[in-house]
Scaffold this motif. Structure first.
Motif, PDB file in Angstrom:
ATOM      1  N   GLU A   3       0.831  -1.200   0.000  1.00  0.00           N
ATOM      2  CA  GLU A   3       0.000   0.000   0.000  1.00  0.00           C
ATOM      3  C   GLU A   3       0.869   1.254   0.000  1.00  0.00           C
ATOM      4  OE1 GLU A   3      -3.816   1.763   2.378  1.00  0.00           O
ATOM      5  OE2 GLU A   3      -2.149   1.021   3.579  1.00  0.00           O
ATOM      6  N   PHE A   4       1.947   1.233   0.764  1.00  0.00           N
ATOM      7  CA  PHE A   4       2.866   2.373   0.813  1.00  0.00           C
ATOM      8  C   PHE A   4       3.430   2.657  -0.583  1.00  0.00           C
ATOM      9  CE2 PHE A   4       7.256   3.911   1.236  1.00  0.00           C
ATOM     10  CZ  PHE A   4       7.006   5.122   1.859  1.00  0.00           C
ATOM     11  N   LEU A   5       3.863   1.605  -1.297  1.00  0.00           N
ATOM     12  CA  LEU A   5       4.416   1.792  -2.639  1.00  0.00           C
ATOM     13  C   LEU A   5       3.350   2.308  -3.610  1.00  0.00           C
ATOM     14  CD1 LEU A   5       6.770  -1.306  -3.037  1.00  0.00           C
ATOM     15  CD2 LEU A   5       7.407   1.088  -2.748  1.00  0.00           C
ATOM     16  N   ILE A   6       2.141   1.781  -3.521  1.00  0.00           N
ATOM     17  CA  ILE A   6       1.054   2.231  -4.399  1.00  0.00           C
ATOM     18  C   ILE A   6       0.788   3.713  -4.181  1.00  0.00           C
ATOM     19  CG2 ILE A   6      -1.442   2.053  -4.801  1.00  0.00           C
ATOM     20  CD1 ILE A   6      -1.118  -0.997  -4.194  1.00  0.00           C
ATOM     21  N   ARG A   7       0.687   4.124  -2.927  1.00  0.00           N
ATOM     22  CA  ARG A   7       0.414   5.540  -2.629  1.00  0.00           C
ATOM     23  C   ARG A   7       1.564   6.432  -3.083  1.00  0.00           C
ATOM     24  NH1 ARG A   7      -3.632   6.823   1.615  1.00  0.00           N
ATOM     25  NH2 ARG A   7      -4.824   4.927   1.941  1.00  0.00           N
ATOM     26  N   ILE A  42       6.419   4.229 -14.496  1.00  0.00           N
ATOM     27  CA  ILE A  42       6.260   3.035 -13.665  1.00  0.00           C
ATOM     28  C   ILE A  42       7.538   2.200 -13.672  1.00  0.00           C
ATOM     29  CG2 ILE A  42       5.212   1.588 -15.457  1.00  0.00           C
ATOM     30  CD1 ILE A  42       3.359   0.513 -13.131  1.00  0.00           C
ATOM     31  N   ASP A  43       8.229   2.153 -14.818  1.00  0.00           N
ATOM     32  CA  ASP A  43       9.469   1.372 -14.899  1.00  0.00           C
ATOM     33  C   ASP A  43      10.552   1.960 -13.994  1.00  0.00           C
ATOM     34  OD1 ASP A  43       8.471  -0.528 -16.728  1.00  0.00           O
ATOM     35  OD2 ASP A  43       8.891   0.820 -18.420  1.00  0.00           O
ATOM     36  N   ASP A  44      10.706   3.284 -14.026  1.00  0.00           N
ATOM     37  CA  ASP A  44      11.710   3.934 -13.176  1.00  0.00           C
ATOM     38  C   ASP A  44      11.372   3.777 -11.696  1.00  0.00           C
ATOM     39  OD1 ASP A  44      13.089   4.715 -15.430  1.00  0.00           O
ATOM     40  OD2 ASP A  44      12.223   6.743 -15.465  1.00  0.00           O
ATOM     41  N   PHE A  45      10.084   3.950 -11.359  1.00  0.00           N
ATOM     42  CA  PHE A  45       9.648   3.808  -9.975  1.00  0.00           C
ATOM     43  C   PHE A  45       9.930   2.396  -9.465  1.00  0.00           C
ATOM     44  CE2 PHE A  45       6.524   2.703  -6.742  1.00  0.00           C
ATOM     45  CZ  PHE A  45       6.681   3.739  -5.838  1.00  0.00           C
ATOM     46  N   CYS A  46       9.560   1.404 -10.271  1.00  0.00           N
ATOM     47  CA  CYS A  46       9.736   0.009  -9.853  1.00  0.00           C
ATOM     48  C   CYS A  46      11.210  -0.352  -9.718  1.00  0.00           C
ATOM     49  CB  CYS A  46       9.032  -0.924 -10.828  1.00  0.00           C
ATOM     50  SG  CYS A  46       7.243  -0.789 -10.728  1.00  0.00           S
ATOM     51  N   THR A  47      12.036   0.119 -10.627  1.00  0.00           N
ATOM     52  CA  THR A  47      13.475  -0.144 -10.542  1.00  0.00           C
ATOM     53  C   THR A  47      14.050   0.462  -9.263  1.00  0.00           C
ATOM     54  OG1 THR A  47      13.652  -0.160 -12.945  1.00  0.00           O
ATOM     55  CG2 THR A  47      15.694   0.166 -11.703  1.00  0.00           C
ATOM     56  N   ALA A  48      13.652   1.683  -8.944  1.00  0.00           N
ATOM     57  CA  ALA A  48      14.149   2.367  -7.749  1.00  0.00           C
ATOM     58  C   ALA A  48      13.686   1.677  -6.461  1.00  0.00           C
ATOM     59  CB  ALA A  48      13.702   3.817  -7.747  1.00  0.00           C
ATOM     60  N   ASN A  49      12.537   0.990  -6.508  1.00  0.00           N
ATOM     61  CA  ASN A  49      11.983   0.368  -5.310  1.00  0.00           C
ATOM     62  C   ASN A  49      12.131  -1.147  -5.280  1.00  0.00           C
ATOM     63  OD1 ASN A  49      10.616   2.560  -3.616  1.00  0.00           O
ATOM     64  ND2 ASN A  49      10.026   3.061  -5.706  1.00  0.00           N
ATOM     65  N   GLY A  50      12.774  -1.714  -6.283  1.00  0.00           N
ATOM     66  CA  GLY A  50      13.083  -3.143  -6.274  1.00  0.00           C
ATOM     67  C   GLY A  50      11.892  -4.060  -6.496  1.00  0.00           C
ATOM     68  N   SER A  60       4.211  -6.602 -10.974  1.00  0.00           N
ATOM     69  CA  SER A  60       3.764  -6.744  -9.585  1.00  0.00           C
ATOM     70  C   SER A  60       3.030  -5.499  -9.117  1.00  0.00           C
ATOM     71  CB  SER A  60       4.948  -7.014  -8.655  1.00  0.00           C
ATOM     72  OG  SER A  60       5.526  -8.257  -8.936  1.00  0.00           O
ATOM     73  N   LEU A  61       3.598  -4.338  -9.402  1.00  0.00           N
ATOM     74  CA  LEU A  61       2.958  -3.089  -8.973  1.00  0.00           C
ATOM     75  C   LEU A  61       1.582  -2.935  -9.612  1.00  0.00           C
ATOM     76  CD1 LEU A  61       3.171  -0.515  -7.277  1.00  0.00           C
ATOM     77  CD2 LEU A  61       4.201   0.600  -9.253  1.00  0.00           C
ATOM     78  N   LYS A  62       1.473  -3.245 -10.897  1.00  0.00           N
ATOM     79  CA  LYS A  62       0.174  -3.154 -11.573  1.00  0.00           C
ATOM     80  C   LYS A  62      -0.825  -4.128 -10.958  1.00  0.00           C
ATOM     81  CE  LYS A  62       2.068  -1.657 -16.000  1.00  0.00           C
ATOM     82  NZ  LYS A  62       2.357  -2.051 -17.386  1.00  0.00           N
ATOM     83  N   LYS A  63      -0.370  -5.335 -10.623  1.00  0.00           N
ATOM     84  CA  LYS A  63      -1.249  -6.325 -10.002  1.00  0.00           C
ATOM     85  C   LYS A  63      -1.712  -5.834  -8.633  1.00  0.00           C
ATOM     86  CE  LYS A  63       0.403 -10.001  -8.019  1.00  0.00           C
ATOM     87  NZ  LYS A  63       1.082 -11.262  -7.740  1.00  0.00           N
ATOM     88  N   TRP A  64      -0.808  -5.268  -7.852  1.00  0.00           N
ATOM     89  CA  TRP A  64      -1.161  -4.765  -6.525  1.00  0.00           C
ATOM     90  C   TRP A  64      -2.152  -3.608  -6.632  1.00  0.00           C
ATOM     91  CZ3 TRP A  64       4.629  -4.268  -4.907  1.00  0.00           C
ATOM     92  CH2 TRP A  64       5.175  -5.534  -4.723  1.00  0.00           C
ATOM     93  N   GLY A  93     -10.393  -4.412  -4.516  1.00  0.00           N
ATOM     94  CA  GLY A  93     -10.662  -5.084  -3.254  1.00  0.00           C
ATOM     95  C   GLY A  93     -10.921  -4.179  -2.076  1.00  0.00           C
ATOM     96  N   GLY A  94     -10.986  -2.882  -2.299  1.00  0.00           N
ATOM     97  CA  GLY A  94     -11.294  -1.974  -1.200  1.00  0.00           C
ATOM     98  C   GLY A  94     -10.077  -1.558  -0.400  1.00  0.00           C
ATOM     99  N   GLY A  95      -8.964  -1.324  -1.067  1.00  0.00           N
ATOM    100  CA  GLY A  95      -7.773  -0.831  -0.385  1.00  0.00           C
ATOM    101  C   GLY A  95      -6.927  -1.930   0.228  1.00  0.00           C
ATOM    102  N   LEU A  96      -6.506  -1.692   1.449  1.00  0.00           N
ATOM    103  CA  LEU A  96      -5.623  -2.625   2.142  1.00  0.00           C
ATOM    104  C   LEU A  96      -6.266  -3.995   2.282  1.00  0.00           C
ATOM    105  CD1 LEU A  96      -2.927  -2.968   3.601  1.00  0.00           C
ATOM    106  CD2 LEU A  96      -4.034  -2.168   5.680  1.00  0.00           C
ATOM    107  N   GLU A  97      -7.571  -4.018   2.452  1.00  0.00           N
ATOM    108  CA  GLU A  97      -8.284  -5.294   2.575  1.00  0.00           C
ATOM    109  C   GLU A  97      -8.113  -6.134   1.312  1.00  0.00           C
ATOM    110  OE1 GLU A  97     -10.283  -8.135   4.608  1.00  0.00           O
ATOM    111  OE2 GLU A  97      -9.750  -6.183   5.425  1.00  0.00           O
TER     112      GLU A  97
END
Length: 117
Positions: free
Chosen positions: A11-15, A25-33, A38-42, A49-53
């Motif tokens: 959730e932190f990464l999504i926000r 998105i590619d630069d963000f994901c590379t910087a955050n490992g 995965s990020l798109k799936k999350w 799914g209503g956020g964190l839930e």
């Protein structure tokens, strides 16, 4: 890049990604490992799914992060924060709320006011 993140970290990464629209998105994901897939799936799990839930349902490891019986919705967090703020203000003023024998609530002073005469 094969690290497992718990729902709160996801959730932190999504926000963070959504609050920074000028980065790709590619630069963000590379910087955050993490991988862009995965990020798109999350983000999809988070939105549908209503956020964190939604993230928690997809990840059984949530039990390691939050205690059992905790309502994980954003409104529940807001209610809990408000309840704690009210309790904090009462304690600052040396009051607390107790249940009396009849089941009603009563305000009780924790300490008597000191009389400086």
């Amino acid at each position: 890049m094969a690290k497992h993140l718990n729902p709160l970290q996801k959730e932190f990464l999504i926000r963070r990604y959504r609050n920074n629209p000028q980065i790709s998105i590619d630069d963000f994901c590379t910087a955050n490992g993490v991988t862009p897939q995965s990020l798109k799936k999350w983000m999809k799990q988070y939105d549908e799914g209503g956020g964190l839930e939604g993230l928690a349902r997809a990840d059984s490891g949530i039990r390691d992060v939050l205690p059992a019986g905790v309502d994980r919705t954003e409104e529940a967090y807001k209610r809990e924060i408000l309840r704690l703020r009210i309790e904090n203000e009462r304690l600052k003023k040396n009051y607390t709320v107790k249940t009396n024998e009849d089941g009603g609530l009563e305000y009780v002073r924790l300490r008597e006011k000191s009389s400086k005469s």
